[in-house]
Design an enzyme around this catalytic site. Structure first.
Site, PDB file in Angstrom:
ATOM      1  CG  ASP A   1      65.279  66.756  97.334  1.00 21.88           C
ATOM      2  OD1 ASP A   1      65.196  65.545  97.606  1.00 21.88           O
ATOM      3  OD2 ASP A   1      64.328  67.552  97.480  1.00 21.88           O
TER       4      ASP A   1
ATOM      5  CD  GLU B   1      59.852  67.521  96.937  1.00 14.85           C
ATOM      6  OE1 GLU B   1      60.844  66.954  96.435  1.00 14.85           O
ATOM      7  OE2 GLU B   1      58.689  67.114  96.802  1.00 14.85           O
TER       8      GLU B   1
END
Lengths: 177, 622
Positions: free
Chosen positions: B206, B184
């Site tokens: 994140d 991600e």
């Protein structure tokens, strides 16, 4: 020029076979090679191409890892020259060196037990400086004097230093979590 | 198909067909699908214009399944069968699952991955995730007007092998061809980096619904090189909700709440958390099942105080990632914020303080991962254009090791090694005539095997009987670009290929996946054979097209006899694909693959040579 998976890493990266290294040239060659062989370039192609790509990309990564780190590079050069640095068997180090190692180790142990993060960081820095000095000697031995025995001896010492640095890293990590 | 039939061997292939590809962000709280359209990455919306699909799957008593917005309401009315945040259970055993006590589910402690008992039977988290993926697949295919040739699915960088494998299995169940599992934070960096043509060191922070990742990347000359990654695969926005939920229970003196009340209060907690991003205080008003009403007010300060320890938990991974990369915070040129949870002011403040700079938030933190995945999917599917001359180099987040004497771990592949990577390890027998040996593979940084995650147990069989210590078994561990491990073993003195029997500790076996696939097909009333044939035909077309393209480009690498053999294999596959026997198509696919194996090797050599030649020119220019 014939290229295959067996060729040595210096040839693979188009670099001269010596200890002194142009880091920018190594990185540029690494990026150029991966741009050609990386599995992302073959994701839409048949299995045979994917497999071949993974083998090549794995080899290129291994080469980059080996050449980038001075200690690994020195060990690799010795290996190519047919010298076994004797990592398992030849542990006969000079008494002064062993004495010094014990002192380092005690200092690390004390700092760890007392939870002194700053002291550990300080030891880490001193070790790094110590290592840098040894690397300068290693370059002399490998590139100028061609004294492989002396180089192998320095490699063994550097391995002690590296191991100690890992121990400090682990201690720092343990203190932080 | 007509296109392929008219192309004669040796002639240049048809102009490049654009392949339909999508990027999927399979999130804890919300999932998205995005694609590249006219050179621009966009998130695809449902018929009501909504891009975010809540990651909620509701198994209804009548046998139907609701996903997304439609399933949201069922959270409070039918909590046991409305599965939320299933990503937290992927590749996990029951003992790894946090907040079990306040979860409304009926957990089944199966060996390996935890299962959930629903009104439609026992479901694996893989099956639940597949339902979400199916909805996204349908959305993408409707929007793009055709079958997807492949997808990139994002996973938290800190996901271990079992969690990655579970994600890939879910995609297989949903009928998707996975081009790559992409981390991600790396996906976010692609979306940001290509947008701003940046160079230098970047950090990606994140914080999603259930996972936290911190990656350090170096961007130079179109190469995105991950230097290190760290994180916590069980820390996210959900935990902030949970703190607030516990606070409400405590303040309102609610003894253990019913599942329905618990869900109502959890949903309220999330709503209040989101309100507090913009407001200094928020009301908490909920009517419980008993008719009683909860009526409280929470201030932002109170919320920040009760979640302080969670914010602090993200600091250690930041420090570790920087140390592994050999960098100080001031060497980081920019910090990218990803994930809805990074909207919380206390998170923004703590990150700004740590790196001594304002984090970048110009792309929507909810969408940036899906957009990056779409850009990568487009390129991996074979739609690469000249301006797409960039490359991602990612790393393995956690070390791989083997169990040795005394339950200790011996590291085989260290964390933050660039992928793909392989390491070989030699073993020997301890008894005379020993023909089998067990190998236990674990992932993690700790010294004791029991503190690491068990990935798999391998049994090496078929070792030729010899005296103790004479056999040399070389086991090769290969981690591919998806971060997935495979193992091969060979006895070196005799050259015997030892067979490797894999028992994944948390994953599903191939048989289980096949069983679930069959079940799914039966449900849809589809014909298994027709589906198998169609899949093999697509594969055959793909292989023929790729082979002809390669022949057009590098045909000179083959002599006349070799060329004739390849042409013959192509013709045979073409004939087989027009038939109705999927097994026969498969046979000829394999035959063509074998016939072109050596050709593929020579072409790869040529690519490598050209890379080196190009590099030498560069050096002269310097």
């Amino acid at each position: 020029m014939s290229i295959d998976l067996q060729q040595d890493f210096f040839t693979l990266f188009g670099l001269p076979r010596r200890f002194e290294l142009d880091e920018r040239a190594l990185e540029a060659a690494f990026h150029d090679l991966q741009t050609e062989v990386h599995p992302d370039r073959y994701a839409h192609l048949p299995e045979a191409d994917k497999r071949r790509s993974m083998q090549w990309a794995t080899r290129v990564n291994e080469g980059f890892r080996t050449l980038r780190k001075p200690l690994a590079r020195a060990m690799y050069l010795l290996e190519l020259a047919g010298v076994d640095a004797g990592l398992e068997t030849n542990t006969a180090m000079s008494p002064e060196f062993l004495m010094e190692q014990m002192e380092w180790r005690e200092a690390v142990e004390e700092a760890r037990a007392a939870g002194e993060v700053d002291e550990l960081e300080h030891l880490h820095q001193r070790l790094r400086q110590h290592g840098r000095e040894m690397l300068a000697g290693l370059q002399q031995a490998l590139d100028q004097q061609g004294d492989l025995e002396a180089a192998a001896e320095t490699v063994r010492r550097l391995m002690f230093v590296e191991k100690l640095q890992h121990e400090i890293d682990d201690a720092l990590e343990a203190l932080e979590s | 198909m007509a296109l392929l039939q008219i192309a004669e061997p040796g002639m240049s292939t048809e102009p490049h067909r654009h392949r339909l590809a999508a990027g999927i962000d399979l999130g804890t709280t919300n999932s998205l699908v995005a694609t590249v359209r006219n050179g621009l990455a966009v998130c695809l919306a449902d018929e009501k214009g909504r891009t975010m699909l809540p990651s909620v799957v509701h198994y209804r008593a009548d046998g139907s399944i609701e996903v997304g917005q439609a399933a949201l309401a069922a959270q409070a009315t039918d909590p046991r069968n409305a599965i939320v945040s299933v990503k937290r259970f992927m590749g996990r055993g029951l003992k790894d699952v946090t907040h079990v006590e306040s979860s409304p589910y009926d957990f089944v402690d199966a060996p390996g991955m935890v299962r959930l008992r629903t009104v439609q039977g026992i479901k694996s988290p893989v099956e639940v995730s597949a339902e979400i993926l199916k909805v996204l697949r349908t959305r993408a295919e409707a929007s793009l007007g055709g079958e997807l040739s492949g997808v990139v699915i994002t996973v938290p960088a800190y996901f271990d092998d079992a969690q990655r494998q579970a994600t890939k299995d879910a995609a297989t169940l949903a009928g998707l061809n996975v081009l790559r599992l992409l981390n991600e934070p790396t996906a976010a960096a692609v979306a940001y980096g290509l947008d701003n043509a940046s160079e230098g060191i970047y950090a990606v922070y994140d914080l999603g619904g259930g996972t936290f990742d911190l990656s350090i990347l170096k961007l130079s000359r179109g190469v995105f090189e991950v230097l290190s990654t760290n994180g916590d695969a069980a820390l996210g926005g959900d935990d902030f909700d949970h703190r607030l939920f516990c606070w409400i229970l405590d303040q309102a003196h609610i003894e253990p709440p019913s599942s329905e009340d618990a869900r109502r209060l959890q949903m309220k907690a999330r709503e209040v958390k989101e309100l507090l991003t913009a407001s200094e205080e928020a009301p908490v008003r909920v009517r419980l099942g008993s008719g009683e009403e909860v009526n409280l007010t929470v201030t932002r300060q109170q919320f920040e105080d009760m979640t302080q320890h969670l914010v602090r938990k993200t600091l250690a991974p930041m420090r570790k990632a920087l140390r592994d990369a050999g960098l100080a915070p001031e060497e980081v040129k920019g910090v990218v914020m990803v994930g809805g949870a990074t909207r919380m002011p206390q998170i923004q403040r703590s990150v700004a303080e740590f790196f001594d700079q304002e984090p970048l938030t110009n792309l929507d933190p909810d969408k940036v991962v899906a957009l990056g995945a779409a850009i990568q999917a487009n390129v991996l599917a074979g739609n690469r254009k000249d301006e797409d001359d960039w490359l991602l180099l990612d790393v393995i987040p956690l070390s791989l090791g083997l169990e040795t004497m005394g339950g200790l771990t011996e590291k085989v592949i260290p964390r933050n090694s660039t992928l793909p990577i392989a390491r070989a390890q030699e073993f020997t027998t301890v008894k005379d005539g020993q023909t089998a040996m067990a190998v236990h593979v674990v992932q993690g940084e700790r010294e004791l095997v029991s503190d690491c995650r068990s990935l798999a147990r391998f049994e090496l069989r078929g070792i030729p009987p010899m005296v103790a210590g004479a056999a040399r078994i070389r086991v090769t561990f290969q981690v591919d670009a998806d971060g997935l491990l495979s193992v091969a073993a060979r006895e070196m003195s005799s050259g015997v290929e030892a067979s490797v029997l894999v028992k994944p500790s948390y994953g599903l076996t191939d048989e289980e996946i096949a069983g679930m696939l069959r079940e799914g097909v039966d449900h849809a009333g589809d014909d298994m054979l027709a589906r198998a044939l169609r899949e093999q035909q697509v594969e055959a077309d793909r292989l023929v097209e790729a082979t002809e393209h390669a022949l057009a480009q590098d045909g000179d690498l083959l002599d006349a006899a070799e060329r004739a053999a390849v042409d013959q294999a192509i013709a045979a596959l073409r004939a087989a694909r027009e038939g109705s026997d999927h097994r026969k198509v498969k046979q000829h696919i394999d035959a063509l693959a074998r016939a072109t194996d050596e050709f593929a090797a020579r072409r790869m050599d040529r690519s490598v040579r050209s890379a080196l030649a190009g590099h030498k020119v560069d050096e002269i220019e310097l």
